[in-house]
Design a protein around this motif. Structure first.
Motif, PDB file in Angstrom:
ATOM      1  N   ILE A 311      56.311  33.250  46.265  1.00  0.00           N
ATOM      2  CA  ILE A 311      55.585  33.633  47.037  1.00  0.00           C
ATOM      3  C   ILE A 311      54.798  34.289  47.007  1.00  0.00           C
ATOM      4  O   ILE A 311      55.011  35.830  47.999  1.00  0.00           O
ATOM      5  N   ILE A 312      53.276  35.259  46.932  1.00  0.00           N
ATOM      6  CA  ILE A 312      52.771  36.293  47.065  1.00  0.00           C
ATOM      7  C   ILE A 312      51.914  35.877  48.280  1.00  0.00           C
ATOM      8  O   ILE A 312      50.395  35.450  47.876  1.00  0.00           O
ATOM      9  N   ARG A 313      51.257  36.076  49.252  1.00  0.00           N
ATOM     10  CA  ARG A 313      51.134  35.749  50.874  1.00  0.00           C
ATOM     11  C   ARG A 313      49.386  36.765  50.730  1.00  0.00           C
ATOM     12  O   ARG A 313      49.044  35.155  51.690  1.00  0.00           O
ATOM     13  N   ASP A 314      49.067  37.292  49.989  1.00  0.00           N
ATOM     14  CA  ASP A 314      48.159  37.846  49.974  1.00  0.00           C
ATOM     15  C   ASP A 314      47.443  38.839  49.215  1.00  0.00           C
ATOM     16  O   ASP A 314      48.460  39.421  48.470  1.00  0.00           O
ATOM     17  N   SER A 315      46.184  39.032  48.895  1.00  0.00           N
ATOM     18  CA  SER A 315      45.940  39.640  47.593  1.00  0.00           C
ATOM     19  C   SER A 315      46.089  40.786  47.535  1.00  0.00           C
ATOM     20  O   SER A 315      45.524  41.823  46.738  1.00  0.00           O
ATOM     21  N   TYR A 316      46.167  41.569  48.680  1.00  0.00           N
ATOM     22  CA  TYR A 316      45.936  43.069  49.437  1.00  0.00           C
ATOM     23  C   TYR A 316      47.878  43.367  49.340  1.00  0.00           C
ATOM     24  O   TYR A 316      48.503  43.066  50.004  1.00  0.00           O
ATOM     25  N   VAL A 317      47.630  44.623  49.589  1.00  0.00           N
ATOM     26  CA  VAL A 317      49.007  45.689  49.191  1.00  0.00           C
ATOM     27  C   VAL A 317      49.176  46.727  50.706  1.00  0.00           C
ATOM     28  O   VAL A 317      47.867  47.335  50.172  1.00  0.00           O
ATOM     29  N   GLY A 318      49.174  46.722  51.873  1.00  0.00           N
ATOM     30  CA  GLY A 318      48.211  47.394  52.512  1.00  0.00           C
ATOM     31  C   GLY A 318      46.760  47.186  52.400  1.00  0.00           C
ATOM     32  O   GLY A 318      45.964  45.969  52.712  1.00  0.00           O
ATOM     33  N   ARG A 319      46.589  48.525  52.847  1.00  0.00           N
ATOM     34  CA  ARG A 319      45.004  48.146  52.718  1.00  0.00           C
ATOM     35  C   ARG A 319      43.891  48.021  50.654  1.00  0.00           C
ATOM     36  O   ARG A 319      43.032  47.899  50.915  1.00  0.00           O
ATOM     37  N   ASP A 320      44.906  47.906  50.535  1.00  0.00           N
ATOM     38  CA  ASP A 320      44.425  48.215  48.653  1.00  0.00           C
ATOM     39  C   ASP A 320      44.747  47.089  47.867  1.00  0.00           C
ATOM     40  O   ASP A 320      45.737  46.352  47.703  1.00  0.00           O
ATOM     41  N   PHE A 321      43.644  46.709  47.367  1.00  0.00           N
ATOM     42  CA  PHE A 321      43.909  45.308  46.438  1.00  0.00           C
ATOM     43  C   PHE A 321      45.198  45.306  45.344  1.00  0.00           C
ATOM     44  O   PHE A 321      45.461  46.105  44.820  1.00  0.00           O
ATOM     45  N   ILE A 322      45.213  44.154  45.991  1.00  0.00           N
ATOM     46  CA  ILE A 322      47.208  44.447  44.636  1.00  0.00           C
ATOM     47  C   ILE A 322      46.442  44.741  43.157  1.00  0.00           C
ATOM     48  O   ILE A 322      45.359  43.830  42.473  1.00  0.00           O
ATOM     49  N   TYR A 327      51.814  43.339  40.994  1.00  0.00           N
ATOM     50  CA  TYR A 327      51.533  41.676  40.239  1.00  0.00           C
ATOM     51  C   TYR A 327      52.456  41.156  39.645  1.00  0.00           C
ATOM     52  O   TYR A 327      53.652  40.053  40.074  1.00  0.00           O
ATOM     53  N   LYS A 328      52.579  41.742  38.510  1.00  0.00           N
ATOM     54  CA  LYS A 328      53.628  41.361  37.680  1.00  0.00           C
ATOM     55  C   LYS A 328      54.745  41.351  37.426  1.00  0.00           C
ATOM     56  O   LYS A 328      56.092  41.325  37.510  1.00  0.00           O
ATOM     57  N   SER A 345      55.633  31.174  40.652  1.00  0.00           N
ATOM     58  CA  SER A 345      54.858  31.954  41.172  1.00  0.00           C
ATOM     59  C   SER A 345      53.787  31.407  41.774  1.00  0.00           C
ATOM     60  O   SER A 345      53.658  30.774  41.240  1.00  0.00           O
ATOM     61  N   ILE A 346      53.265  31.778  43.396  1.00  0.00           N
ATOM     62  CA  ILE A 346      51.988  31.058  43.877  1.00  0.00           C
ATOM     63  C   ILE A 346      51.419  32.305  44.575  1.00  0.00           C
ATOM     64  O   ILE A 346      52.309  32.725  45.280  1.00  0.00           O
ATOM     65  N   MET A 347      50.321  32.853  43.859  1.00  0.00           N
ATOM     66  CA  MET A 347      49.215  33.367  44.112  1.00  0.00           C
ATOM     67  C   MET A 347      48.011  33.242  45.128  1.00  0.00           C
ATOM     68  O   MET A 347      48.057  32.147  44.562  1.00  0.00           O
ATOM     69  N   SER A 360      39.062  38.807  37.999  1.00  0.00           N
ATOM     70  CA  SER A 360      38.889  39.527  36.460  1.00  0.00           C
ATOM     71  C   SER A 360      40.048  40.003  36.307  1.00  0.00           C
ATOM     72  O   SER A 360      40.270  41.194  34.768  1.00  0.00           O
ATOM     73  N   MET A 361      40.889  41.261  37.072  1.00  0.00           N
ATOM     74  CA  MET A 361      42.345  41.839  36.810  1.00  0.00           C
ATOM     75  C   MET A 361      43.203  40.995  35.706  1.00  0.00           C
ATOM     76  O   MET A 361      43.323  41.592  35.129  1.00  0.00           O
ATOM     77  N   MET A 362      43.280  39.537  35.930  1.00  0.00           N
ATOM     78  CA  MET A 362      44.279  39.573  35.029  1.00  0.00           C
ATOM     79  C   MET A 362      43.973  39.377  33.446  1.00  0.00           C
ATOM     80  O   MET A 362      44.755  39.317  32.752  1.00  0.00           O
TER      81      MET A 362
END
Length: 717
Positions: A311-322, A327-328, A345-347, A360-362
């Motif tokens: 489970i990825i609880r947030d689309s941010y890692v710290g202050r930066d977008f993942i 992600y991979k 996996s659940i984002m 868009s990133m994917m």
């Protein structure tokens, strides 16, 4: 066929991965009679020991150690001993700090034109054909996974699934089977602060990636209350054993919050825990004692921890977008071959804006790898190849540069400009720097100065070595030998000499510590320019930056001094108001830096006095908590807590561990999984065999010397 008759080098990005790979190969090394040699932290010998009876080795290295190992083999004309270099996580080329080191390794090997095969692996490379050209190889791409992986993304009670690892398709309950409908219903409920709670029901092995350390700890605490009551009774004894093992690792203390979480099969895993604590939590998860780990992104690139659900609880890692790479790495934990049959996996995207950005990133796919080499790293590369006698002229250097990714990614026009103008200017600047780095004779032959040679041998960059050289000469004039504080002052890493970059020290605690110093310590402080008035001004925050840097470096040295004089690290951490995990990391970084400073001094006659003073310091700092456990802690992955357990159980030497029975060892030591016991025994056997080989080599050397001596005596008669 020639490759199979030679040794191999395996390069990995992190020390934890080196330990894991060593343990996974230990049994094979024992069975097939080859050596495993670890090059990580302060471990590693340059050049490596030549083995008896032409036996082969696999050298398992971090990027920095692998670079130095290959450099030493080139210098000693022993690079032909290597037939294969395996580089895992090849996308590390894209990392600004370590990428250039890895690029230099590959470039030097390619320039040699030896029959060395390079095998590079990665799951996240966009321009794979360009990298294939770089290593002069062929490309093999495998898009399927050996285990089934279902990939979900949820936002605003809507659920999307990726069937190809790129595009996202919205799914609906009516079109799903029973098992998928269960996940769908849980995802639909995922909104608000309790979103993740619906996804951890049941006895699943779950990894939950959070955006920060505090988020990990808070979620773990919340989960212990929301899991069903029976969870506390599941593997109760194993959990209690884990808690005791964690306390053993941490001088008898453990966070009350972490202890409570463990009783419910939950733990958090982040940088505020020591390496030993993290290792024990990982072992407990692999053994099934823990079912849920709340972790930061650092776990994604670390050891192999498989999960039924990520489970990825947030689309941010710290202050930066993942990033797609991160992600991979995270979702790659879901379902691992031989460990889990399938995984999901659940984002969790909090807003539609985040979802659209993620989608868009994917679709865009992995980012292309670029070169991060710049003039400073090119200077270091030039010095290395001149030191190794790979290049002796400017034309040789130009030929070498053509083997770099840095050069190959340029346009033909930029390539020509770089070779004819920029590179010539870089070499000219080295020659014009008053002979501190590089010299050229009338025939155009390049050679290094003594300082540059010492820098290469020590693995120091050219700019850092000049700072260290000047500092060592300056301190030699007024060196104070009343105690070891001045010596420790010399080996503080550069990043810990800057107030904003080092451990954040409490001004009031620093002043309080200063007032309790022994008179001898105060005299050393005075010799270094640290006075009571200066420390008092620091409390007010009115010091100039230059004096702040002096105090920062001095009190980091004081931390080391107190660590070496107190048995309890917790006491030292509390004394300075820092976290124990930060203290452990500081010790590890400093021991590694001290080994470089020692090697640098060893090469320069004018620094002979430091060579004598620093001989044992790197090892002392690495094993300062328990010097009597040093032999046991030489085993990969064995930290102080596990070493104490081994000693208390009667396994006081590598020989005793090598002869042990795994099941008997598990029965004697609390929280020691059978798999870990077997790995320990195999690793101990390899260490013991390696030591015996060195003894045999020494015997042969003595015998040969004796024969030569006898021949000389006989001939003189």
């Amino acid at each position: 066929n020639e490759i199979t008759k030679k040794s191999a080098i395996f390069i990995l990005p992190y020390i934890s991965l080196v330990h894991e790979k060593y343990q996974s190969l230990a049994k094979a090394a024992e069975e097939f009679k080859f050596y495993l040699e670890e090059y990580a932290g302060v471990k590693g010998q340059y050049p490596p020991t030549k083995r008896q009876l032409n036996k082969k080795s696999i050298y398992i290295c971090t990027i920095e150690k692998g670079s130095k190992l290959i450099g030493s083999l080139i210098q000693e004309n022993r690079i032909d001993e290597i037939g294969l270099i395996v580089i895992d996580e090849f996308h590390m080329l894209n990392e600004p700090q370590r990428g250039p080191i890895l690029e230099c390794v590959v470039s030097k090997v390619l320039y040699l034109k030896k029959s060395i095969q390079i095998f590079a692996m990665s799951a996240t490379i966009g321009n794979i054909n360009a990298l294939s050209t770089f290593i002069e190889g062929i490309t093999y791409v495998e898009n399927s996974r050996p285990t089934k992986h279902s990939e979900y993304v949820t936002v605003d009670k809507r659920v999307f699934q990726s069937f190809d690892g790129k595009s996202l398709t919205e799914i609906y309950a009516d079109n799903l089977g029973e098992s998928n409908r269960e996940i769908f219903n849980a995802c639909v409920k995922c909104s608000g602060p309790d979103a993740v709670l619906h996804l951890v029901q049941g006895n699943l092995m779950v990894l939950i990636f959070c955006s920060s350390k505090i988020a990990c700890s808070n979620l773990a605490l919340r989960l212990q209350f929301d899991r069903f009551p029976g969870t506390k009774e599941y593997k109760k004894q194993e959990k209690e054993d884990l808690i005791e093992a964690l306390k053993e690792e941490n001088d008898g203390k453990l966070s009350t919050n972490l202890e409570e979480c463990i009783l419910y099969g939950v733990a958090y895993h982040h940088a505020d825990l020591t390496a030993g604590e993290r290792r024990l939590i990982e072992e407990a998860y692999l053994a099934g004692t823990l079912q849920i780990i709340c972790c930061t992104s650092t776990l994604a690139a670390g050891v192999n921890l498989p999960a039924q659900r990520v489970i990825i609880r947030d689309s941010y890692v710290g202050r930066d977008f993942i990033s797609l790479n991160m992600y991979k790495q995270m979702v790659g934990r879901a379902g691992r071959t031989g460990l889990q049959e399938s995984g999901e996996s659940i984002m969790l995207c909090k807003t539609m804006q985040d979802f659209l950005r993620f989608s868009s990133m994917m679709n865009a796919g992995p980012e292309p790898i670029s070169s991060h080499m710049d003039p400073p790293t090119l200077v270091d590369l030039i010095l290395e190849v001149v030191a190794a006698n790979l290049c002796s002229s400017l034309e040789d250097v130009k030929t070498l540069i053509k083997h770099t990714l840095f050069y190959q990614l340029k346009s033909p026009e930029d390539q020509q400009t770089f070779l004819e103008t920029t590179l010539s200017e870089i070499v000219a600047s080295l020659l014009a720097s008053k002979g501190t780095m590089l010299t050229m004779n009338e025939a155009g032959h390049l050679s290094l100065t003594s300082i540059a040679k010492a820098a290469v041998q020590a693995g120091l960059s050219h700019d850092v070595c000049l700072i260290i050289y000047s500092d060592l000469l300056h301190n030699k004039l007024n060196f104070c030998l009343l105690n070891s504080l001045h010596m420790l002052f010399l080996v503080i890493p550069l990043e810990y000499r800057i107030p904003s970059d080092g451990i954040l020290l409490s001004r009031s605690k620093v002043y309080d510590r200063y007032t309790k110093f022994h008179p001898q310590t105060l005299r050393v402080a005075e010799a270094l320019g640290v006075t009571e008035n200066l420390v008092a001004l620091n409390v007010t925050g009115k010091l100039k930056d230059e004096k702040k840097a002096l105090l920062c470096r001095f009190f980091h040295a004081c931390i080391l001094y107190d660590v070496l004089n107190f048995d309890n690290h917790q006491k030292v951490a509390k004394m300075y108001g820092i976290q124990n995990s930060h203290l452990q990391n500081f010790l590890n970084v400093t021991s590694y830096f001290a080994s470089k400073v020692y090697r640098f001094c060893e090469e320069l006659p004018e620094l002979w006095c430091y060579k004598q003073l620093l001989t044992d310091l790197p090892q002392t700092l690495m094993y300062c908590r328990a010097p009597n456990l040093r032999a046991l802690m030489d085993l990969p992955g064995v930290k102080i807590g596990r070493a104490r357990q081994l000693l208390n159980a009667g396994y006081s030497s590598l020989e005793l561990i090598a002869r042990a029975d795994a099941k008997e060892m598990v029965a004697k030591i609390r929280h020691l999984p059978l798999r870990s016991a077997r790995n320990l025994i195999s690793a101990a056997k390899l260490h013991f065999i390696t030591k015996m080989d060195k003894v045999e080599a020494m015997k042969n050397l003595i015998q040969n010397l004796q024969k030569n001596y006898d021949n000389i005596v006989h001939n003189t008669k």
